[in-house]
Structure formats: C-alpha cells, structure tokens
Motif scaffolding. Sequence first.
Motif, PDB file in Angstrom:
ATOM      1  N   PHE A   1      59.154  30.984 135.464  1.00 42.21           N
ATOM      2  CA  PHE A   1      60.906  30.874 135.550  1.00 42.21           C
ATOM      3  C   PHE A   1      61.540  31.309 133.869  1.00 42.21           C
ATOM      4  O   PHE A   1      61.512  30.249 133.159  1.00 42.21           O
ATOM      5  N   GLU A   2      61.099  32.639 133.613  1.00 36.38           N
ATOM      6  CA  GLU A   2      61.556  33.063 132.609  1.00 36.38           C
ATOM      7  C   GLU A   2      62.487  34.546 132.631  1.00 36.38           C
ATOM      8  O   GLU A   2      62.076  34.788 133.670  1.00 36.38           O
ATOM      9  N   VAL A   3      63.275  34.900 131.813  1.00 37.80           N
ATOM     10  CA  VAL A   3      63.848  35.764 132.197  1.00 37.80           C
ATOM     11  C   VAL A   3      63.693  36.759 130.478  1.00 37.80           C
ATOM     12  O   VAL A   3      63.561  35.825 129.609  1.00 37.80           O
ATOM     13  N   SER A   4      63.708  38.179 130.638  1.00 39.45           N
ATOM     14  CA  SER A   4      62.859  38.714 128.823  1.00 39.45           C
ATOM     15  C   SER A   4      63.974  39.332 128.721  1.00 39.45           C
ATOM     16  O   SER A   4      64.273  40.145 130.187  1.00 39.45           O
ATOM     17  N   GLU A   5      64.947  39.768 127.763  1.00 33.52           N
ATOM     18  CA  GLU A   5      65.560  40.796 127.440  1.00 33.52           C
ATOM     19  C   GLU A   5      65.382  41.246 126.068  1.00 33.52           C
ATOM     20  O   GLU A   5      64.682  40.616 125.486  1.00 33.52           O
ATOM     21  N   THR A   6      66.492  41.634 126.249  1.00 27.13           N
ATOM     22  CA  THR A   6      66.699  42.655 124.558  1.00 27.13           C
ATOM     23  C   THR A   6      68.344  42.431 124.336  1.00 27.13           C
ATOM     24  O   THR A   6      68.943  42.294 124.599  1.00 27.13           O
ATOM     25  N   GLY A   7      68.520  42.298 122.868  1.00 23.55           N
ATOM     26  CA  GLY A   7      69.702  42.185 122.072  1.00 23.55           C
ATOM     27  C   GLY A   7      70.175  42.183 120.931  1.00 23.55           C
ATOM     28  O   GLY A   7      69.198  42.298 120.412  1.00 23.55           O
ATOM     29  N   TRP A   8      71.488  41.758 120.476  1.00 22.42           N
ATOM     30  CA  TRP A   8      71.492  42.076 119.043  1.00 22.42           C
ATOM     31  C   TRP A   8      72.303  40.077 118.281  1.00 22.42           C
ATOM     32  O   TRP A   8      72.424  40.156 117.139  1.00 22.42           O
TER      33      TRP A   8
ATOM     34  N   ALA B   1      62.411  34.580 120.046  1.00 25.66           N
ATOM     35  CA  ALA B   1      62.588  35.922 119.814  1.00 25.66           C
ATOM     36  C   ALA B   1      61.809  36.357 118.977  1.00 25.66           C
ATOM     37  O   ALA B   1      61.094  36.249 118.394  1.00 25.66           O
ATOM     38  N   HIS B   2      61.608  38.066 119.166  1.00 19.96           N
ATOM     39  CA  HIS B   2      61.002  38.947 117.822  1.00 19.96           C
ATOM     40  C   HIS B   2      61.415  39.674 117.567  1.00 19.96           C
ATOM     41  O   HIS B   2      62.248  40.662 118.765  1.00 19.96           O
ATOM     42  N   PRO B   3      61.784  39.809 116.634  1.00 19.17           N
ATOM     43  CA  PRO B   3      62.701  41.297 115.927  1.00 19.17           C
ATOM     44  C   PRO B   3      61.513  42.233 116.304  1.00 19.17           C
ATOM     45  O   PRO B   3      60.543  42.047 116.733  1.00 19.17           O
ATOM     46  N   PHE B   4      62.511  43.374 116.380  1.00 16.51           N
ATOM     47  CA  PHE B   4      61.547  44.268 117.017  1.00 16.51           C
ATOM     48  C   PHE B   4      61.004  44.749 115.302  1.00 16.51           C
ATOM     49  O   PHE B   4      61.688  45.366 114.249  1.00 16.51           O
ATOM     50  N   ASP B   5      59.607  45.760 115.828  1.00 21.72           N
ATOM     51  CA  ASP B   5      59.779  46.612 114.413  1.00 21.72           C
ATOM     52  C   ASP B   5      60.463  47.840 114.619  1.00 21.72           C
ATOM     53  O   ASP B   5      60.683  48.790 115.712  1.00 21.72           O
ATOM     54  N   PRO B   6      61.419  48.762 113.158  1.00 19.42           N
ATOM     55  CA  PRO B   6      62.182  49.617 113.302  1.00 19.42           C
ATOM     56  C   PRO B   6      61.957  50.451 114.471  1.00 19.42           C
ATOM     57  O   PRO B   6      62.141  51.092 114.597  1.00 19.42           O
ATOM     58  N   GLU B   7      60.258  49.950 114.294  1.00 19.89           N
ATOM     59  CA  GLU B   7      59.830  51.859 114.871  1.00 19.89           C
ATOM     60  C   GLU B   7      59.382  51.932 116.000  1.00 19.89           C
ATOM     61  O   GLU B   7      59.198  52.753 116.514  1.00 19.89           O
ATOM     62  N   GLN B   8      59.525  50.906 116.518  1.00 20.10           N
ATOM     63  CA  GLN B   8      58.330  50.651 117.865  1.00 20.10           C
ATOM     64  C   GLN B   8      59.517  49.792 118.538  1.00 20.10           C
ATOM     65  O   GLN B   8      59.792  48.674 119.341  1.00 20.10           O
ATOM     66  N   LYS B   9      60.913  50.372 118.941  1.00 16.43           N
ATOM     67  CA  LYS B   9      62.339  50.001 119.647  1.00 16.43           C
ATOM     68  C   LYS B   9      61.922  50.318 121.049  1.00 16.43           C
ATOM     69  O   LYS B   9      60.902  51.536 120.940  1.00 16.43           O
ATOM     70  N   PRO B  10      61.890  49.373 122.515  1.00 19.15           N
ATOM     71  CA  PRO B  10      61.459  49.689 123.760  1.00 19.15           C
ATOM     72  C   PRO B  10      61.824  50.715 124.426  1.00 19.15           C
ATOM     73  O   PRO B  10      63.248  51.110 124.120  1.00 19.15           O
ATOM     74  N   PRO B  11      61.648  51.204 125.339  1.00 20.99           N
ATOM     75  CA  PRO B  11      62.409  52.497 125.030  1.00 20.99           C
ATOM     76  C   PRO B  11      63.707  52.435 125.870  1.00 20.99           C
ATOM     77  O   PRO B  11      63.572  51.395 126.083  1.00 20.99           O
ATOM     78  N   ASN B  12      64.587  52.953 126.077  1.00 22.36           N
ATOM     79  CA  ASN B  12      65.831  52.681 126.679  1.00 22.36           C
ATOM     80  C   ASN B  12      66.561  51.054 126.132  1.00 22.36           C
ATOM     81  O   ASN B  12      67.560  51.000 126.951  1.00 22.36           O
ATOM     82  N   CYS B  13      66.262  51.051 124.665  1.00 23.87           N
ATOM     83  CA  CYS B  13      66.602  49.871 124.291  1.00 23.87           C
ATOM     84  C   CYS B  13      68.047  50.722 123.583  1.00 23.87           C
ATOM     85  O   CYS B  13      67.310  51.512 122.916  1.00 23.87           O
ATOM     86  N   PRO B  14      69.202  49.677 123.798  1.00 28.84           N
ATOM     87  CA  PRO B  14      70.416  50.196 123.545  1.00 28.84           C
ATOM     88  C   PRO B  14      70.301  49.980 121.182  1.00 28.84           C
ATOM     89  O   PRO B  14      69.460  49.166 121.060  1.00 28.84           O
ATOM     90  N   PRO B  15      70.764  50.750 120.902  1.00 29.66           N
ATOM     91  CA  PRO B  15      70.904  50.685 119.169  1.00 29.66           C
ATOM     92  C   PRO B  15      71.097  50.007 118.281  1.00 29.66           C
ATOM     93  O   PRO B  15      70.282  49.815 116.972  1.00 29.66           O
ATOM     94  N   ASP B  16      72.263  48.878 118.817  1.00 27.57           N
ATOM     95  CA  ASP B  16      72.424  47.983 118.548  1.00 27.57           C
ATOM     96  C   ASP B  16      71.480  47.057 118.647  1.00 27.57           C
ATOM     97  O   ASP B  16      72.114  45.897 118.396  1.00 27.57           O
ATOM     98  N   HIS B  17      70.365  46.909 119.205  1.00 28.70           N
ATOM     99  CA  HIS B  17      69.485  45.405 119.963  1.00 28.70           C
ATOM    100  C   HIS B  17      68.833  45.330 118.604  1.00 28.70           C
ATOM    101  O   HIS B  17      67.810  46.778 117.947  1.00 28.70           O
ATOM    102  N   THR B  18      68.228  44.204 118.215  1.00 31.83           N
ATOM    103  CA  THR B  18      67.883  43.920 117.192  1.00 31.83           C
ATOM    104  C   THR B  18      66.256  42.745 117.818  1.00 31.83           C
ATOM    105  O   THR B  18      65.610  42.964 117.152  1.00 31.83           O
TER     106      THR B  18
END
Length: 154
Positions: free
Chosen positions: A78-85, A19-36
Amino acid sequence: NKRVRGVSVFRPFVFGSIAHPFDPEQKPPNCPPDHTHRWEIFVKGVNGEDISYWLKKVQFKLHETYAHNVRSIEQPPFEVSETGWGEFEIQIKLYFVPESNEKPQTLWHSLKLHPYGPDAEGMKERRETVISQNYEEIIFNEPVEPFYEILTGG
Ligand code: SLL
C-alpha cells in the motif's frame, strides 16, 4: 452479524514517507524540471508483517498539483511513489476487509522532504534521505464475529 461484546482487538501498523533528493545528474526521465525529490508514502505492517487480512484498500489523497491526485491502492504494498518539489499534507483513508463491517478511517501525514534541524534553510541544500514515519495501532472495538475470527486466526 453479531458483535463480540466486551472485546477490543488492536493491530499495529506503520505509515509515513521516505524522500530522496535527486542527484542533479540523474533526474528520472519525463520528470518536470522543477521537481527535486522522489518520495514514497506508505502504510505497512510492522517488520514486514502482511496486514492485508484486515486492510483491504488504502486511498492516498495528494496535493491538487498532482494529476489524478486521489490514488487508490487495492493490494499490498500500500504505497504511492511520486516525484515533486514541495511538502504537503496527505490524507490516508484505510478501508477494511468487507467481513469487518467497519467504516473507513482517515489519517493524515505531513510529507517531509527536507531534514529537520536548527539551520533549516541551510538544510534544504543538504542532500539526504528523509524518513518520517509513525507507529500506529488500529483498535477494532467489539468486532463482528466473522471479523473477529479473521483477526484472531480462529
Ligand atoms: C507548498 N503548500 O507550497 C505546498 C504545496 C505542492 C507540491 C506543495 C509537484 C506536483 C507536480 C509538487 O511537488 N507539489 O508538479 O505534479 O510548498
């Protein structure tokens, strides 16, 4: 299909999450605002070994807060990549090649986003990559002959 009596074949693999925390400046596009965080859950061979000769499919069951939370991966990686909080338990179901005649096996993994440490709350603010992985061995007891051939390269 005859079983090879008195034989157990072990195959090592690794499963877990990164897991990698986002750089607050660089959230992926279309990423919900509560995802970290961006994270990945995976099942793979040791040292990059290809395990698809015995592992056919992996089904990852994510938390119900995710759309289409049951994800089937039919070929490596065999992997899944996602974003979340949030952290949660992921069910991992391993499906073996059809020649194996083996039923699927289930594993569980706790997705970790936050580093361990004495100062747990403070740590949540720390921005660092968290890897949580386990080395595991699958045991095929008395495999059927065609699968034994596949496993042993015979
Ligand atoms: C918790 N028991 O409360 C856990 C649940 C759920 C995590 C964590 C986002 C999903 C989405 C997400 O990170 N869910 O928005 O698509 O900590």
